[in-house]
Design an enzyme around this catalytic site. Sequence first.
Site, short mmCIF file in Angstrom:
data_model
loop_
_atom_site.label_atom_id
_atom_site.label_comp_id
_atom_site.label_asym_id
_atom_site.label_seq_id
_atom_site.Cartn_x
_atom_site.Cartn_y
_atom_site.Cartn_z
N LYS A 51 3.14 6.76 4.93
CA LYS A 51 2.30 5.68 4.44
C LYS A 51 2.89 4.31 4.76
CE LYS A 51 -1.37 4.28 2.57
NZ LYS A 51 -1.26 3.19 3.56
N SER A 76 -5.69 3.44 4.81
CA SER A 76 -5.24 2.84 3.56
C SER A 76 -6.37 2.14 2.80
CB SER A 76 -4.11 1.84 3.86
OG SER A 76 -3.41 1.49 2.69
N SER A 85 0.80 -1.24 0.00
CA SER A 85 0.00 0.00 0.00
C SER A 85 0.83 1.29 0.00
CB SER A 85 -0.95 0.01 1.20
OG SER A 85 -2.08 -0.80 0.94
N LYS A 139 0.21 3.82 -2.64
CA LYS A 139 -0.77 4.91 -2.55
C LYS A 139 -0.12 6.29 -2.41
CE LYS A 139 -4.56 2.14 -0.61
NZ LYS A 139 -3.95 0.86 -0.24
#
Length: 460
Positions: free
Chosen positions: A300, A196, A136, A139
């Site tokens: 993130k 997320s 993820s 992202k």
Amino acid sequence: LFLIIVNNFALEKFYLYKKQNGGKKVKKTITTFILIIMCLTPISLSYDTTSSYIWSTDMETSPVSSSITSNTNGNNSISTNETSNNISTSNTVETNSQVEDNNSLNLESGAAILIEQSTGQVLYSHNAHEQLRPASVTKVMSILLIMEQIDSGNLSYTDTVSCSENARSMGGSQIWLDPRETLTVDEMLKAICVVSANDCVVAMAEHIAGSEEAFVQMMNDKARKLGMNDTTFKNCHGIDEDGHVTSAYDIALMSKELLTKHPNITKYTTIWMDSLRDGKSQLVNTNKLIKTYKGITGLKTGSTSLALYNLSASATRDDLSLIAVIMKAPSTKVRFAEAQKLLDYGFNKFSFKSFGNSGDVIQTVSVNKGVKDHVEAILENSAGTLIEKGKENQVTQTVEINDNIEAPIKKGDVIGKVVFSLDDSELSSTNLVASCDVDKITLFSMSKKIIYSWVDLLRS
């Protein structure tokens, strides 16, 4: 030049004469003198030599200046001991030649990198170009494209976004979007950054580009533009897919771009807990450093069974901003511990010394053949330096001014540069530019200036 001197002398004498006599006699005398000056002006301006006129030889320097020396190019250079260095806007991470890929911090993770956020200078590197699955952390690029749309005016935080069946079916981390509901861009960003949410990032991709496939093409185009040569995106969410790879180096690149170009994103990436749908959906940040690490600004997390545990972590302390990237950590505990170890390493070993902001005046520079005899030399970009702690006072600043600066000059024209060095090695440099326009002196401008000065005397 002779005409200017005569004019200034005459102005002073006539002013005294007027105070003593006054009346029409003085006005008549002044009018006659103006006519004489107008006749002499073309004669005076027609004189020239092979040398440039220097209307002023005085040079006012900034408070930090000291001895003037001459460099090999014949430019004037002013050496000082003020610490500084320009802030780079390059998209490519600058590698410090002293950084060794030797894993001296004994990291367990498969790859890692630590960079200074504004300059991109690499402070620590371990397998930084190894292609790995990002999960993820993908992202970061999706969020970057969303923020670009917002900051360019193509998208608003209050715009509503619907959910397709494709977005609803993503699985993994999600907030269980319903195709019958809509959320604002603000709410979507909150869900993407905090928990997320895969369904939300796909819904945003479809809203911006029309389809996820088209959005992924935008992601890859942006990756090429940023110099992310280790990266190929296959989706916008990071769920494992063959060929969907990047590197710690490339994650640092896109993280730097997001944080420096769109700093408002930290409004979302620093949320620890929040809610959506009138409190019915609770959000808790997947980045545990948000709660525990001083100065954390994001960014993130990402994990899958194949990618293992990844993280792009950013933090700022005392004007020093760092980005630490961890990939393929064996556990979530190791992921956060090693990101913290990298950030601690950076904050303990380095400091950021600010020199000045864009537009700050460095010194006043003489101008030849201009309606003004000088112009202020200002910093084109904000300036500062990243340096090992304890060496702040060893950085030297050299101001180099171009030879024979001659009008016309336009605001923003480069008229010199400032170079910042340590131990005779250049750290970086930034241009000095003109703070304003300086028109070239002409028959019209000279006559206008002289006539206006006499008219002002008549009116006084």
